[in-house]
Design a protein around this motif. Structure first.
Motif, PDB file in Angstrom:
ATOM      1  N   ARG A 219       0.851  -1.185   0.000  1.00 38.04           N
ATOM      2  CA  ARG A 219       0.000   0.000   0.000  1.00 38.04           C
ATOM      3  C   ARG A 219       0.886   1.234   0.000  1.00 38.04           C
ATOM      4  NH1 ARG A 219      -5.298  -1.096  -1.272  1.00 38.04           N
ATOM      5  NH2 ARG A 219      -5.661  -3.254  -0.622  1.00 38.04           N
ATOM      6  N   LYS A 220       0.499   2.219  -0.793  1.00 42.70           N
ATOM      7  CA  LYS A 220       1.301   3.441  -0.846  1.00 42.70           C
ATOM      8  C   LYS A 220       1.185   4.192   0.471  1.00 42.70           C
ATOM      9  CE  LYS A 220      -0.204   5.438  -4.605  1.00 42.70           C
ATOM     10  NZ  LYS A 220      -0.216   6.397  -5.745  1.00 42.70           N
ATOM     11  N   ARG A 221       2.279   4.775   0.894  1.00 39.81           N
ATOM     12  CA  ARG A 221       2.292   5.527   2.139  1.00 39.81           C
ATOM     13  C   ARG A 221       1.479   6.801   2.013  1.00 39.81           C
ATOM     14  NH1 ARG A 221       8.773   5.221   3.596  1.00 39.81           N
ATOM     15  NH2 ARG A 221       8.908   2.952   3.724  1.00 39.81           N
ATOM     16  N   LYS A 222       0.692   7.087   3.042  1.00 38.53           N
ATOM     17  CA  LYS A 222      -0.091   8.321   3.022  1.00 38.53           C
ATOM     18  C   LYS A 222       0.832   9.528   3.057  1.00 38.53           C
ATOM     19  CE  LYS A 222      -4.251   6.407   5.154  1.00 38.53           C
ATOM     20  NZ  LYS A 222      -5.201   6.500   6.271  1.00 38.53           N
ATOM     21  N   ASN A 223       1.888   9.438   3.868  1.00 38.72           N
ATOM     22  CA  ASN A 223       2.867  10.516   3.923  1.00 38.72           C
ATOM     23  C   ASN A 223       4.052  10.114   3.063  1.00 38.72           C
ATOM     24  OD1 ASN A 223       4.361  12.737   4.566  1.00 38.72           O
ATOM     25  ND2 ASN A 223       4.962  12.008   6.601  1.00 38.72           N
ATOM     26  N   LYS A 224       4.049  10.599   1.854  1.00 39.38           N
ATOM     27  CA  LYS A 224       5.050  10.166   0.882  1.00 39.38           C
ATOM     28  C   LYS A 224       6.429  10.691   1.254  1.00 39.38           C
ATOM     29  CE  LYS A 224       1.595  10.002  -2.793  1.00 39.38           C
ATOM     30  NZ  LYS A 224       1.151  10.537  -4.074  1.00 39.38           N
ATOM     31  N   ASP A 225       7.330   9.766   1.522  1.00 38.55           N
ATOM     32  CA  ASP A 225       8.686  10.107   1.930  1.00 38.55           C
ATOM     33  C   ASP A 225       9.568  10.214   0.704  1.00 38.55           C
ATOM     34  OD1 ASP A 225      11.108  10.450   3.076  1.00 38.55           O
ATOM     35  OD2 ASP A 225      11.146   8.543   4.164  1.00 38.55           O
ATOM     36  N   LYS A 226      10.071  11.418   0.444  1.00 44.30           N
ATOM     37  CA  LYS A 226      10.893  11.645  -0.744  1.00 44.30           C
ATOM     38  C   LYS A 226      12.239  10.943  -0.655  1.00 44.30           C
ATOM     39  CE  LYS A 226       7.874  14.428  -2.568  1.00 44.30           C
ATOM     40  NZ  LYS A 226       7.111  14.062  -3.768  1.00 44.30           N
ATOM     41  N   THR A 227      12.634  10.511   0.556  1.00 42.25           N
ATOM     42  CA  THR A 227      13.943   9.876   0.708  1.00 42.25           C
ATOM     43  C   THR A 227      13.856   8.355   0.611  1.00 42.25           C
ATOM     44  OG1 THR A 227      13.713   9.726   3.119  1.00 42.25           O
ATOM     45  CG2 THR A 227      14.661  11.747   2.227  1.00 42.25           C
ATOM     46  N   SER A 228      12.638   7.845   0.375  1.00 41.07           N
ATOM     47  CA  SER A 228      12.504   6.396   0.291  1.00 41.07           C
ATOM     48  C   SER A 228      13.087   5.902  -1.024  1.00 41.07           C
ATOM     49  CB  SER A 228      11.033   6.005   0.400  1.00 41.07           C
ATOM     50  OG  SER A 228      10.314   6.558  -0.680  1.00 41.07           O
ATOM     51  N   GLY A 229      13.079   4.573  -1.210  1.00 40.72           N
ATOM     52  CA  GLY A 229      13.616   4.006  -2.446  1.00 40.72           C
ATOM     53  C   GLY A 229      15.069   3.602  -2.297  1.00 40.72           C
ATOM     54  N   LYS A 230      15.533   3.389  -1.065  1.00 38.96           N
ATOM     55  CA  LYS A 230      16.904   2.962  -0.848  1.00 38.96           C
ATOM     56  C   LYS A 230      17.036   1.474  -1.175  1.00 38.96           C
ATOM     57  CE  LYS A 230      17.482   6.428   2.805  1.00 38.96           C
ATOM     58  NZ  LYS A 230      17.763   6.677   4.219  1.00 38.96           N
ATOM     59  N   LEU A 231      18.275   1.004  -1.182  1.00 36.95           N
ATOM     60  CA  LEU A 231      18.516  -0.363  -1.588  1.00 36.95           C
ATOM     61  C   LEU A 231      17.848  -1.375  -0.677  1.00 36.95           C
ATOM     62  CD1 LEU A 231      22.246  -0.334  -2.749  1.00 36.95           C
ATOM     63  CD2 LEU A 231      20.198  -0.532  -4.152  1.00 36.95           C
ATOM     64  N   ASP A 232      17.624  -1.024   0.616  1.00 35.38           N
ATOM     65  CA  ASP A 232      17.001  -1.991   1.503  1.00 35.38           C
ATOM     66  C   ASP A 232      15.528  -2.187   1.159  1.00 35.38           C
ATOM     67  OD1 ASP A 232      16.160   0.481   2.289  1.00 35.38           O
ATOM     68  OD2 ASP A 232      16.319   0.085   4.445  1.00 35.38           O
ATOM     69  N   GLU A 233      14.990  -1.362   0.269  1.00 35.48           N
ATOM     70  CA  GLU A 233      13.604  -1.510  -0.155  1.00 35.48           C
ATOM     71  C   GLU A 233      13.503  -2.016  -1.588  1.00 35.48           C
ATOM     72  OE1 GLU A 233      11.096   1.769   0.524  1.00 35.48           O
ATOM     73  OE2 GLU A 233      11.493   1.859   2.666  1.00 35.48           O
ATOM     74  N   GLY A 234      14.628  -2.332  -2.196  1.00 35.34           N
ATOM     75  CA  GLY A 234      14.589  -2.846  -3.554  1.00 35.34           C
ATOM     76  C   GLY A 234      15.814  -2.442  -4.336  1.00 35.34           C
ATOM     77  N   PHE A 235      15.680  -2.518  -5.646  1.00 34.73           N
ATOM     78  CA  PHE A 235      16.794  -2.193  -6.537  1.00 34.73           C
ATOM     79  C   PHE A 235      16.297  -1.237  -7.605  1.00 34.73           C
ATOM     80  CE2 PHE A 235      19.475  -2.833 -10.246  1.00 34.73           C
ATOM     81  CZ  PHE A 235      20.754  -2.828  -9.692  1.00 34.73           C
ATOM     82  N   GLU A 236      16.982  -0.110  -7.714  1.00 32.54           N
ATOM     83  CA  GLU A 236      16.592   0.905  -8.684  1.00 32.54           C
ATOM     84  C   GLU A 236      17.841   1.566  -9.222  1.00 32.54           C
ATOM     85  OE1 GLU A 236      13.380   4.614  -9.018  1.00 32.54           O
ATOM     86  OE2 GLU A 236      13.929   3.769  -7.069  1.00 32.54           O
ATOM     87  N   LYS A 237      17.904   1.684 -10.524  1.00 33.06           N
ATOM     88  CA  LYS A 237      19.051   2.314 -11.159  1.00 33.06           C
ATOM     89  C   LYS A 237      18.956   3.826 -10.981  1.00 33.06           C
ATOM     90  CE  LYS A 237      21.587   1.901 -15.534  1.00 33.06           C
ATOM     91  NZ  LYS A 237      21.503   1.323 -16.900  1.00 33.06           N
ATOM     92  N   ALA A 238      20.049   4.456 -10.609  1.00 29.82           N
ATOM     93  CA  ALA A 238      20.042   5.894 -10.379  1.00 29.82           C
ATOM     94  C   ALA A 238      19.711   6.629 -11.668  1.00 29.82           C
ATOM     95  CB  ALA A 238      21.395   6.359  -9.836  1.00 29.82           C
ATOM     96  N   ALA A 239      18.729   7.516 -11.582  1.00 29.74           N
ATOM     97  CA  ALA A 239      18.309   8.283 -12.760  1.00 29.74           C
ATOM     98  C   ALA A 239      19.249   9.452 -12.994  1.00 29.74           C
ATOM     99  CB  ALA A 239      16.880   8.781 -12.581  1.00 29.74           C
TER     100      ALA A 239
END
Length: 578
Positions: A219-239
């Motif tokens: 579920r999407k967070r109600k309070n959207k944290d702009k600092t989320s998306g770190k490696l401990d939450e998955g894998f994302e290539k730096a834009a």
């Protein structure tokens, strides 16, 4: 009489023969000058009083051309297909450039490429549960997904979690098709069955169907944290860093939170400024008409910096209903993305608003300003301090259409905020599910039949040009043999197209009815919005989904451009764009 003649002749000396030519030229000049002056006067009067025709009364050439798809993916009438905000976003967004390649995942894998390294003794451990949180397992699943789904680009992997049993893991990812023509991200989450060999090497045995990995859906967070998306939450290539404002893009497949907004307190309600449209002749009209008027109201609210009070209960026109009559009580959220709207603009449901108004307007001295003439422009209302501005519309059409407010001088001042209204993500998730079942690797053809094929006066060749034999002939140079071919059509009997099965793998909307039947997620969520009562997958929903699946085909063959020389709107109506 004879005595008066010399005097008369002396006064008429200008009529002497030697003066006639000069006088004639003078008279002609005066006459021309008089005609010129009269002409200028007439032109000035016409210019001052002329009012050009209102393009809103010519939807086939103005409004419909703007709102409807140029691909002509229409099924009942031209105004059944509508563009919304996401259709105006370019598909070449910089956010799409940074996708995850197989090499990005390989660099994080152990040199042995074997998943989890075995210990000195692996005996007796082959039946132990798979640790889905192990980084090596996570990278194994990412690699398996990239290798299997070759027609999509991956942009983010969510961390893997335990699946339905000890040998399965669930993992989610954000993606879009490699040849995507729409500016949107999609989300999928699937089940991976993982096996362990005798030496403890892990391998992926199978990957489940679309949305089979429910444990990985967040579920999407109600309070959207702009600092989320770190490696401990998955894998994302730096834009890549790009200047300018980021454009909000739809994310189809995310959990939808379209609960109604509420006012936090009495003081917050009393400080607010509101706009409401009441009555009018827009109800039960086509969805294009409804949206054109609704966007006018939303645009005026934005211009006045007021909260729009909106009626979420809409009337569905009979052109979309199976009953053949207009149907009240349809929810705005069945057709449009209310979560995006409420996150991007200030809106309130009118039932909640009137409940709060009754409680507090007298106590707090809240005032209402009534406007009953659509010719009162938003510019004239901009200085009002009243809490509520109510535009009340009468019973005489077309002067009681909401969109009349945005005509004339207002048109250049109040802009319709198209970016605020998107299509329902629940419907778009059905589109994504159909495309995913086809592995996003299919061609599509739109076949118009129905009433147009029966009307030989306006469409003399359509019936023959869309017959199976003619279709096979038209498609032979456009679609390769053996391809997945999605057929979007208003032909009720899909067995009509059986001759095409010898050459193509044909697919129709009704082949995927499990995506909206009583066991589907769409059915459960829309029933919840509808107070527990089931919601019909109506004609507008069918047209919307059918059209969007058609538009995602790698090749798109259209009826009036590719299959027949008949004109879309009937004989002698062809244009360069049709």
């Amino acid at each position: 009489m004879a005595g008066r003649s010399p005097s008369l002749l002396s006064r008429s000396g200008s009529f002497r023969p030697e003066n006639l030519g000069q006088n004639a030229l003078a008279m002609i000049g005066n006459l021309c000058f008089t005609i010129f002056v009269v002409g200028v006067l007439i032109f000035t009067i016409i210019a001052a009083t002329y009012e050009p025709e209102d393009p809103l009364f010519h939807p086939s050439t103005k409004i419909t051309n703007f709102l409807t798809s140029k691909s002509d993916a229409t099924f009942k009438a031209d105004d059944t297909v509508m563009k919304t905000g996401e259709d105006f976003i370019g598909a070449n967004q910089t956010a799409f450039a940074t996708f995850i390649n197989l090499t990005d995942v390989d660099v994080s894998l152990p040199a042995t490429d074997s998943g989890i390294e075995g210990n000195l003794d692996c005996q007796g451990k082959t039946d132990e549960p798979i640790d889905c949180t192990d980084p090596d397992v996570f990278h194994l699943l990412m690699k398996a997904a990239i290798e299997k789904f070759k027609d999509i680009h991956f942009y983010r992997f969510g961390k893997s979690v335990r699946g339905s049993n000890d040998s399965s893991c669930h993992m989610a990812w954000r993606f879009r098709p490699k040849e995507g023509k729409t500016a949107a991200f999609y989300k999928d989450y699937r089940e991976f069955v993982v096996s362990r060999s005798e030496n403890c090497t892990l391998s992926v045995v199978s990957i489940g169907d679309y949305h089979s990995g429910g444990n990985a859906r967040k579920r999407k967070r109600k309070n959207k944290d702009k600092t989320s998306g770190k490696l401990d939450e998955g894998f994302e290539k730096a834009a890549a860093k790009v200047g300018g404002q980021n454009i909000v893009l739809p994310e189809v497949g995310e959990a939808v939170n379209d609960s109604l907004p509420v006012v936090e307190s009495e003081s917050s309600f009393s400080r607010g400024k509101y706009l409401i449209y009441h009555g009018g002749g827009d109800r039960c009209k086509s969805m294009n008409h409804y949206l054109w008027s609704f966007m006018c109201a939303l645009g005026e609210a934005q211009y006045l910096n007021r909260t729009l009070i909106m009626d979420l209960s809409i009337c569905l026109s009979k052109i979309y209903t199976s009953s053949g009559v207009d149907e009240e009580g349809k929810d705005f959220r069945f057709y449009f993305d209310f979560e995006h709207l409420k996150d991007s603009a200030s809106v309130l449901d009118q039932e909640q608003f009137w409940s709060d108004w009754e409680k507090w307007h007298q106590k707090d001295g809240l005032t209402l300003h009534l406007v009953e003439d659509f010719r009162v422009t938003p510019m004239k209302l901009s200085g009002l301090k009243d809490t509520l501005i109510m535009r009340k519309f009468g019973n005489v059409e077309p002067d009681n259409y909401w969109y009349r407010v945005c005509e004339g001088e207002t048109e250049s001042v109040v802009q319709r905020p198209w970016h605020l209204v998107w299509k329902s993500r629940r419907l778009m998730d059905i589109v994504s599910a159909i495309a995913s079942r086809l592995n996003w690797d299919y061609d599509s053809v739109h076949v118009v039949r129905g009433e147009k094929a029966r009307n030989r006066e306006l469409w003399p060749h359509l019936a023959e040009d869309t017959a199976p034999e003619a279709l096979l002939s038209s498609l032979q140079d456009k679609v390769d043999d053996g391809r997945n071919l999605y057929i979007a059509t208003n032909e009720p009997d899909t067995s009509f197209f059986n001759p095409l099965k010898d050459k193509y793998s044909t697919h129709f909307l009704n082949d995927y009815r499990d995506l909206w039947d009583e066991n589907s997620e769409w059915y459960a969520e829309t029933a919840k919005l509808n107070g527990g009562s089931p919601v019909e997958f109506d004609g507008y929903m069918r047209v919307s989904v059918d059209t969007e699946v058609f538009l995602r085909g790698k090749k798109q063959i259209e009826t009036f451009n590719d299959l027949t020389k008949d004109c879309k709107d009937g004989i002698n109506t062809c244009t360069s764009s049709s």
